[in-house]
Design an enzyme around this catalytic site. Structure first.
Site, PDB file in Angstrom:
ATOM      1  N   ILE A  17      -7.843   6.799 -22.220  1.00 23.19           N
ATOM      2  CA  ILE A  17      -7.669   7.567 -23.463  1.00 23.19           C
ATOM      3  C   ILE A  17      -8.678   8.716 -23.530  1.00 23.19           C
ATOM      4  N   ASP A  49     -20.146   8.864 -18.947  1.00 25.11           N
ATOM      5  CA  ASP A  49     -19.381   7.729 -18.423  1.00 25.11           C
ATOM      6  C   ASP A  49     -20.138   7.189 -17.220  1.00 25.11           C
ATOM      7  N   ASP A  76     -25.064   5.258 -18.382  1.00 23.22           N
ATOM      8  CA  ASP A  76     -24.639   4.015 -19.037  1.00 23.22           C
ATOM      9  C   ASP A  76     -25.023   4.101 -20.519  1.00 23.22           C
ATOM     10  N   THR A 151      -9.713  -0.997 -31.988  1.00 27.74           N
ATOM     11  CA  THR A 151      -8.385  -1.508 -31.641  1.00 27.74           C
ATOM     12  C   THR A 151      -7.788  -2.342 -32.774  1.00 27.74           C
ATOM     13  N   ASP A 152      -6.460  -2.472 -32.784  1.00 28.67           N
ATOM     14  CA  ASP A 152      -5.817  -3.347 -33.766  1.00 28.67           C
ATOM     15  C   ASP A 152      -6.077  -4.825 -33.449  1.00 28.67           C
ATOM     16  N   GLU A 153      -6.566  -5.102 -32.220  1.00 29.05           N
ATOM     17  CA  GLU A 153      -6.766  -6.512 -31.838  1.00 29.05           C
ATOM     18  C   GLU A 153      -7.834  -7.200 -32.679  1.00 29.05           C
ATOM     19  N   TYR A 176     -12.699  -9.873 -25.602  1.00 26.93           N
ATOM     20  CA  TYR A 176     -12.569  -8.420 -25.779  1.00 26.93           C
ATOM     21  C   TYR A 176     -12.509  -8.058 -27.261  1.00 26.93           C
ATOM     22  N   LYS A 180     -15.169  -6.002 -29.717  1.00 32.59           N
ATOM     23  CA  LYS A 180     -14.825  -4.777 -30.450  1.00 32.59           C
ATOM     24  C   LYS A 180     -15.050  -4.986 -31.958  1.00 32.59           C
ATOM     25  N   TYR A 233       3.870 -12.707 -18.865  1.00 26.27           N
ATOM     26  CA  TYR A 233       3.073 -13.835 -19.369  1.00 26.27           C
ATOM     27  C   TYR A 233       3.902 -14.671 -20.349  1.00 26.27           C
ATOM     28  N   ARG A 307      -1.343 -15.908 -20.973  1.00 26.39           N
ATOM     29  CA  ARG A 307      -2.749 -15.520 -21.216  1.00 26.39           C
ATOM     30  C   ARG A 307      -3.313 -16.489 -22.261  1.00 26.39           C
ATOM     31  N   GLY A 309      -4.905 -17.872 -25.468  1.00 30.53           N
ATOM     32  CA  GLY A 309      -5.117 -17.240 -26.783  1.00 30.53           C
ATOM     33  C   GLY A 309      -4.298 -15.967 -26.975  1.00 30.53           C
TER      34      GLY A 309
HETATM   35  P1  NAD Z   1     -10.535   2.365 -20.081  1.00 29.81           P
HETATM   36  O1  NAD Z   1     -10.919   1.007 -19.595  1.00 29.81           O
HETATM   37  O2  NAD Z   1      -9.414   3.066 -19.408  1.00 29.81           O
HETATM   38  O3  NAD Z   1     -11.808   3.328 -20.003  1.00 29.81           O
HETATM   39  C1  NAD Z   1     -13.090   2.943 -20.400  1.00 29.81           C
HETATM   40  C2  NAD Z   1     -14.085   3.972 -19.882  1.00 29.81           C
HETATM   41  O4  NAD Z   1     -15.396   3.595 -20.349  1.00 29.81           O
HETATM   42  C3  NAD Z   1     -14.152   4.040 -18.346  1.00 29.81           C
HETATM   43  O5  NAD Z   1     -14.144   5.375 -17.919  1.00 29.81           O
HETATM   44  C4  NAD Z   1     -15.490   3.362 -18.017  1.00 29.81           C
HETATM   45  O6  NAD Z   1     -16.089   3.846 -16.829  1.00 29.81           O
HETATM   46  C5  NAD Z   1     -16.312   3.701 -19.256  1.00 29.81           C
HETATM   47  N1  NAD Z   1     -17.415   2.745 -19.488  1.00 29.81           N
HETATM   48  C6  NAD Z   1     -17.326   1.398 -19.512  1.00 29.81           C
HETATM   49  N2  NAD Z   1     -18.555   0.850 -19.707  1.00 29.81           N
HETATM   50  C7  NAD Z   1     -19.422   1.889 -19.849  1.00 29.81           C
HETATM   51  C8  NAD Z   1     -20.826   1.978 -20.085  1.00 29.81           C
HETATM   52  N3  NAD Z   1     -21.590   0.892 -20.232  1.00 29.81           N
HETATM   53  N4  NAD Z   1     -21.388   3.207 -20.164  1.00 29.81           N
HETATM   54  C9  NAD Z   1     -20.631   4.329 -20.004  1.00 29.81           C
HETATM   55  N5  NAD Z   1     -19.302   4.306 -19.756  1.00 29.81           N
HETATM   56  C10 NAD Z   1     -18.696   3.098 -19.690  1.00 29.81           C
HETATM   57  O7  NAD Z   1     -10.281   2.205 -21.639  1.00 29.81           O
HETATM   58  P2  NAD Z   1      -9.198   2.908 -22.573  1.00 29.81           P
HETATM   59  O8  NAD Z   1      -7.939   2.150 -22.485  1.00 29.81           O
HETATM   60  O9  NAD Z   1      -9.215   4.364 -22.314  1.00 29.81           O
HETATM   61  O10 NAD Z   1      -9.828   2.601 -24.009  1.00 29.81           O
HETATM   62  C11 NAD Z   1     -10.782   3.496 -24.587  1.00 29.81           C
HETATM   63  C12 NAD Z   1     -11.198   2.963 -25.948  1.00 29.81           C
HETATM   64  O11 NAD Z   1     -10.069   2.831 -26.787  1.00 29.81           O
HETATM   65  C13 NAD Z   1     -11.847   1.578 -25.911  1.00 29.81           C
HETATM   66  O12 NAD Z   1     -12.890   1.565 -26.860  1.00 29.81           O
HETATM   67  C14 NAD Z   1     -10.725   0.633 -26.328  1.00 29.81           C
HETATM   68  O13 NAD Z   1     -11.251  -0.509 -26.957  1.00 29.81           O
HETATM   69  C15 NAD Z   1      -9.981   1.509 -27.310  1.00 29.81           C
HETATM   70  N6  NAD Z   1      -8.534   1.229 -27.452  1.00 29.81           N
HETATM   71  C16 NAD Z   1      -7.720   1.187 -26.376  1.00 29.81           C
HETATM   72  C17 NAD Z   1      -6.357   0.999 -26.549  1.00 29.81           C
HETATM   73  C18 NAD Z   1      -5.399   0.982 -25.380  1.00 29.81           C
HETATM   74  O14 NAD Z   1      -4.219   0.717 -25.562  1.00 29.81           O
HETATM   75  N7  NAD Z   1      -5.829   1.265 -24.162  1.00 29.81           N
HETATM   76  C19 NAD Z   1      -5.834   0.836 -27.843  1.00 29.81           C
HETATM   77  C20 NAD Z   1      -6.717   0.857 -28.938  1.00 29.81           C
HETATM   78  C21 NAD Z   1      -8.067   1.077 -28.733  1.00 29.81           C
HETATM   79  O1  DAU Z   2      -3.566  -3.346 -28.994  1.00 31.15           O
HETATM   80  C1  DAU Z   2      -4.514  -2.480 -28.431  1.00 31.15           C
HETATM   81  C2  DAU Z   2      -4.989  -3.026 -27.107  1.00 31.15           C
HETATM   82  O2  DAU Z   2      -3.922  -2.815 -26.164  1.00 31.15           O
HETATM   83  C3  DAU Z   2      -6.264  -2.366 -26.598  1.00 31.15           C
HETATM   84  O3  DAU Z   2      -7.305  -2.655 -27.490  1.00 31.15           O
HETATM   85  C4  DAU Z   2      -6.623  -2.857 -25.198  1.00 31.15           C
HETATM   86  O4  DAU Z   2      -7.749  -2.141 -24.701  1.00 31.15           O
HETATM   87  C5  DAU Z   2      -5.443  -2.597 -24.285  1.00 31.15           C
HETATM   88  O5  DAU Z   2      -5.707  -3.104 -22.986  1.00 31.15           O
HETATM   89  C6  DAU Z   2      -4.172  -3.243 -24.850  1.00 31.15           C
HETATM   90  O6  DAU Z   2      -4.301  -4.690 -24.828  1.00 31.15           O
HETATM   91  P1  DAU Z   2      -3.082  -5.643 -24.426  1.00 31.15           P
HETATM   92  O7  DAU Z   2      -3.630  -6.946 -24.014  1.00 31.15           O
HETATM   93  O8  DAU Z   2      -2.037  -5.624 -25.480  1.00 31.15           O
HETATM   94  O9  DAU Z   2      -2.510  -4.798 -23.165  1.00 31.15           O
HETATM   95  P2  DAU Z   2      -1.957  -5.275 -21.735  1.00 31.15           P
HETATM   96  O10 DAU Z   2      -1.356  -4.068 -21.094  1.00 31.15           O
HETATM   97  O11 DAU Z   2      -2.953  -6.050 -20.961  1.00 31.15           O
HETATM   98  O12 DAU Z   2      -0.773  -6.270 -22.131  1.00 31.15           O
HETATM   99  C7  DAU Z   2       0.309  -5.881 -22.963  1.00 31.15           C
HETATM  100  C8  DAU Z   2       1.184  -7.100 -23.190  1.00 31.15           C
HETATM  101  O13 DAU Z   2       1.835  -7.433 -21.952  1.00 31.15           O
HETATM  102  C9  DAU Z   2       0.417  -8.344 -23.593  1.00 31.15           C
HETATM  103  O14 DAU Z   2       1.202  -9.090 -24.507  1.00 31.15           O
HETATM  104  C10 DAU Z   2       0.251  -9.122 -22.289  1.00 31.15           C
HETATM  105  C11 DAU Z   2       1.495  -8.757 -21.517  1.00 31.15           C
HETATM  106  N1  DAU Z   2       1.352  -8.692 -20.038  1.00 31.15           N
HETATM  107  C12 DAU Z   2       0.349  -7.950 -19.534  1.00 31.15           C
HETATM  108  C13 DAU Z   2       0.186  -7.846 -18.162  1.00 31.15           C
HETATM  109  C14 DAU Z   2      -0.943  -7.022 -17.576  1.00 31.15           C
HETATM  110  C15 DAU Z   2       2.267  -9.358 -19.230  1.00 31.15           C
HETATM  111  O15 DAU Z   2       3.200 -10.032 -19.705  1.00 31.15           O
HETATM  112  N2  DAU Z   2       2.117  -9.238 -17.878  1.00 31.15           N
HETATM  113  C16 DAU Z   2       1.113  -8.522 -17.303  1.00 31.15           C
HETATM  114  O16 DAU Z   2       1.015  -8.472 -16.055  1.00 31.15           O
END
Ligand code: NAD
Ligand code: DAU
Length: 370
Positions: A17, A49, A76, A151-153, A176, A180, A233, A307, A309
């Site tokens: 993101i 980063d 970091d 996150t909504d989680e 996780y 958060k 899953y 997974r 929980g």
């Molecule tokens: P990502 O895992 O793709 O990226 C995380 C980045 O943070 C990486 O570039 C990593 O190198 C960096 N990082 C990790 N630990 C660090 C540290 N100690 N110091 C400096 N850099 C560090 O994550 P993302 O999916 O882009 O998510 C970004 C943010 O958005 C997170 O806070 C996540 O909780 C939140 N979020 C993600 C989603 C989603 O669907 N991916 C949804 C809602 C909220």
């Molecule tokens: O809701 C926001 C969150 O969405 C963010 O906070 C997290 O950073 C982000 O990783 C994401 O979390 P999820 O656990 O929802 O995402 P993931 O892609 O891991 O999984 C999406 C759904 O798919 C979840 O219900 C688990 C399922 N899944 C996931 C994987 C990787 C499978 O069924 N098979 C898989 O191989």
């Protein structure tokens, strides 16, 4: 635009993101979508980063060309001295805090890194910002802002009905989401206790370019392409609400510019999908683009152990940000999913470098010190 944001510290800007956010601020878009190139930002971005496995400098190949506006600092967020140096060196007035350990499955396998980065790292940044900006309840400032991305989680798991609102009590279930949730509470505590000019957002599942292929959509696109199994899953009945990453980032930008300090904003796609239904849609879209037959691909679906929980359903009520800041998502799911699938298929080398581990060697060669 109301706030004058000049020196923007983006943490985690090499991740999924964060890298899309940096592109958006710089008037770029991975897919070249004109409607996501309109931030109007004219200042400088400092991307901090530490490049964990999820941080990928390839995501910033367009941004690095804007040398006068984009600076990368490999550091970091838990390293207080480095954070203090960076705030001072670049006179930071804005923080957009994306950096986190973000994958639920990894948090179950090894929670420690999640507590370190998500809790201690967030605390460290908040504390360095508080001191650098010299904020307190007696010295409130309106020319700086710290935006915490969440996150909504944190809200836990929904039944078949209802939505998470900004007042839904926190009920995190995984290491996780609990890390958060902790960081959200610490961030809000800094607002109440120290007058930190702070905003916070909780978003649903993002999709789009540059997502690390351990997450559902890029993993499945890559596995369909390569003829591998498609692991679902449990029974595949869990529900997620999907938003295009650039729509999330537009919302963050609107909060940075006009959000009220001390407020939380929910961001959602209003687009719920059961995992198995989403996977079938993805197969229908991806199979023909890779010269495969969708019915044949479906035979690769494997139901695997659930997974632990596993939250049943997430769904966000985002009426507050719509009403208060006038945000609306621009991307329809039909368009966004197609754009995303095509992007991954057309950027095979991006995916393959990650999957081969080659990019890790590239990192140690290119980022072995500043
Ligand atoms: P990502 O895992 O793709 O990226 C995380 C980045 O943070 C990486 O570039 C990593 O190198 C960096 N990082 C990790 N630990 C660090 C540290 N100690 N110091 C400096 N850099 C560090 O994550 P993302 O999916 O882009 O998510 C970004 C943010 O958005 C997170 O806070 C996540 O909780 C939140 N979020 C993600 C989603 C989603 O669907 N991916 C949804 C809602 C909220
Ligand atoms: O809701 C926001 C969150 O969405 C963010 O906070 C997290 O950073 C982000 O990783 C994401 O979390 P999820 O656990 O929802 O995402 P993931 O892609 O891991 O999984 C999406 C759904 O798919 C979840 O219900 C688990 C399922 N899944 C996931 C994987 C990787 C499978 O069924 N098979 C898989 O191989």
């Amino acid at each position: 635009m109301s706030r004058k944001l000049k020196n923007v510290l983006v943490t985690g800007g090499a991740g999924f993101i964060g890298s899309n956010f940096i592109n958006y601020l710089l008037g770029l878009s991975a897919t070249g979508s004109k409607e996501f190139m309109d931030s109007g930002f004219t200042g400088r971005i400092i991307n901090v980063d530490c490049l964990t496995y999820a941080g990928n400098p390839d995501n910033l190949s367009m941004a690095v060309k804007q040398k006068d506006r984009y600076i990368f600092e490999k550091a970091d967020i838990c390293d207080r001295k480095e954070m203090e140096r960076i705030f001072k060196q670049y006179d930071i007035d804005t923080v957009v805090h994306f950096a986190a350990e973000s994958h639920v499955d990894r948090s179950i396998l090894g929670p420690e890194a999640f507590i370190r980065t998500n809790v201690t790292g967030t605390f460290t940044l908040l504390d360095v910002a508080r001191k650098y900006w010299n904020v307190s309840l007696d010295n409130k400032r309106d020319d700086v802002i710290f935006h915490h991305i969440s996150t909504d989680e944190v809200y836990g798991s929904l039944g078949p009905d209802g939505y998470f609102t900004e007042t839904t009590p926190y009920d995190p279930r995984s290491p996780y989401s609990s890390s958060k949730a902790s960081s959200d509470h610490i961030a809000m505590a800094y607002y109440h206790t120290y007058g930190m000019p702070l905003t916070l957002s909780n978003c649903t599942n993002n999709y789009g370019p540059y997502q690390f292929p351990e997450k559902l959509l890029p993993l499945m696109i890559s596995n369909i392409r390569d003829g591998k199994n498609l692991p679902v899953y449990g029974e595949g009945k869990n529900i997620r609400d999907w938003i295009y990453v650039e729509d999330h980032n537009r919302a963050v930008w609107q909060i940075l510019n006009n959000g009220r300090y001390g407020e939380k904003y929910n961001i959602g796609g209003e687009n719920e999908w059961q995992n198995i239904k989403l996977l079938n849609k993805l197969i229908d879209l991806t199979a023909p683009l890779t010269g495969k037959n969708a019915e044949e691909v479906r035979k690769s679906i494997v139901y695997v152990k659930d997974r632990p929980g596993h939250d049943a359903r997430y769904a966000i009520d985002c009426s507050k940000i719509k009403k208060e800041l006038g945000w609306q998502r621009k991307m329809t799911f039909e368009q966004g999913l197609e754009l995303t699938v095509k992007w991954y298929l057309e950027h095979r080398e991006w995916m393959d470098r990650i999957l081969s581990g080659e990019y890790k060697n590239w990192i140690s060669e290119n980022y072995s010190g500043r």
